[in-house]
Write a protein that holds these residues in place. Structure first.
Motif, PDB file in Angstrom:
ATOM      1  N   ASN A  20       0.819  -1.212   0.000  1.00 44.53           N
ATOM      2  CA  ASN A  20       0.000   0.000   0.000  1.00 44.53           C
ATOM      3  C   ASN A  20       0.854   1.264   0.000  1.00 44.53           C
ATOM      4  OD1 ASN A  20      -2.574  -1.169  -0.089  1.00 44.53           O
ATOM      5  ND2 ASN A  20      -2.548  -1.571   2.117  1.00 44.53           N
ATOM      6  N   ASP A  24       0.462   3.910  -2.856  1.00 48.70           N
ATOM      7  CA  ASP A  24       0.205   5.302  -2.484  1.00 48.70           C
ATOM      8  C   ASP A  24       1.152   6.250  -3.218  1.00 48.70           C
ATOM      9  OD1 ASP A  24      -1.837   4.709  -0.719  1.00 48.70           O
ATOM     10  OD2 ASP A  24      -0.554   4.731   1.066  1.00 48.70           O
ATOM     11  N   ASN A  59      -6.031  -6.439  -4.340  1.00 47.95           N
ATOM     12  CA  ASN A  59      -5.905  -5.175  -3.616  1.00 47.95           C
ATOM     13  C   ASN A  59      -5.291  -4.093  -4.498  1.00 47.95           C
ATOM     14  OD1 ASN A  59      -5.582  -3.217  -1.469  1.00 47.95           O
ATOM     15  ND2 ASN A  59      -3.460  -3.880  -1.306  1.00 47.95           N
ATOM     16  N   ASP A  62      -7.688  -3.049  -7.303  1.00 48.58           N
ATOM     17  CA  ASP A  62      -8.787  -2.228  -6.779  1.00 48.58           C
ATOM     18  C   ASP A  62      -8.322  -0.803  -6.512  1.00 48.58           C
ATOM     19  OD1 ASP A  62     -11.566  -2.048  -5.642  1.00 48.58           O
ATOM     20  OD2 ASP A  62     -10.429  -1.549  -3.841  1.00 48.58           O
ATOM     21  N   ARG A  63      -7.134  -0.661  -5.973  1.00 50.10           N
ATOM     22  CA  ARG A  63      -6.631   0.671  -5.634  1.00 50.10           C
ATOM     23  C   ARG A  63      -6.240   1.468  -6.878  1.00 50.10           C
ATOM     24  NH1 ARG A  63      -2.761   1.984  -1.386  1.00 50.10           N
ATOM     25  NH2 ARG A  63      -3.935   3.899  -1.727  1.00 50.10           N
TER      26      ARG A  63
END
Length: 275
Positions: A20, A24, A59, A62-63
């Motif tokens: 993540n 980010d 994940n 999706d992000r």
């Protein structure tokens, strides 16, 4: 021709937190709302894509929804394109459902550690296409093969899986080659250059890419404009040199893809060269 810069994360990062954090950084740097956004994120000259490990695929996909980055799987099962009793495998249908639009196939690490044969790769190609997945087919020679000047012979044998796919009875219609063309990318990664810091010259890579393009085009006319990427110790320092070659249509990036800054610097180099 549009350039492609693809980050193969391999078995990295180790945790969801680290994944993540990387996502980010990529989203922040490529956001169109960011005044300092990377030039690679705001031009169609370069398409960015990342290939996380299977456990992180859903994940990450999706992000990345709504961003300029695509998501790829690192591999798919050869046994079935949908479901079956194949413990440990992920099918093409499953990775599509997890959000992948492409998959890597034939990476040298799969060939080495999993003894993947051409027959296996033909089946994987067929399974990917059955589910609408694009394929980044990886090819490359070992240090011994390079030293023995067998590079083109080895690549010709590895590329023959495309010819075998086209020769299958169900795929012999002209429309199949036309359908395959936008769903196929070839990535040339000399095994001896992956993660070693050893890098072939741009002239060597350009000549090899020319051979790959001619070979693939000889299989079917619609494949004349296949994109061929280079991989093997590509980094922010040498990306401009590779991007300047008209034979090099992008990069498949390993270690340098695990940090947003270095990955986007490579993308920016290809954006500048191909825009």
């Amino acid at each position: 021709m549009q350039a492609w810069v693809i980050g193969n994360w391999k078995q990295n990062p180790a945790t969801n937190h680290d994944v993540n954090t990387l996502v980010d950084a990529l989203l922040k740097a490529t956001s169109k709302n960011n005044a300092a956004a990377s030039e690679a994120a705001i031009t169609p000259a370069c398409q960015l894509m990342v290939a996380p490990s299977c456990i992180h695929l859903a994940n990450v996909s999706d992000r990345l929804q709504g961003s300029s980055l695509l998501c790829a799987a690192q591999d798919i099962s050869a046994h079935s394109h949908s479901t079956g009793a194949y413990t440990g495998d992920c099918s093409a249908q499953q990775v599509v459902d997890a959000g992948a639009s492409w998959t890597l196939l034939g990476h040298s690490e799969r060939r080495q550690y999993h003894q993947e044969s051409n027959d296996t790769l033909v089946q994987k190609l067929d399974n990917a296409l059955a589910q609408g997945l694009g394929v980044v087919l990886c090819v490359g020679e070992t240090q011994v093969q390079y030293d023995d000047k067998q590079t083109l012979e080895v690549l010709g044998e590895q590329l023959s899986v495309i010819k075998a796919l086209l020769a299958q009875s169900s795929n012999q219609e002209p429309e199949f080659a036309q359908m395959l063309a936008p769903h196929l990318i070839v990535a040339y990664e000399p095994v001896w250059a992956i993660g070693t810091g050893k890098v072939p010259t741009v002239a060597e890579v350009s000549a090899t890419h020319d051979y790959i393009k001619q070979t693939v085009a000889s299989f079917a006319a619609p494949l004349t404009n296949v994109s061929v990427l280079y991989g093997g110790s590509v980094n922010a320092d040498n990306a401009d040199d590779f991007a300047a070659s008209p034979m090099i249509d992008g990069a498949l990036v390993g270690g340098a893809a695990l940090k947003a800054d270095s990955f986007l610097a490579i993308a920016a180099a290809f954006t500048r060269a191909k825009a």
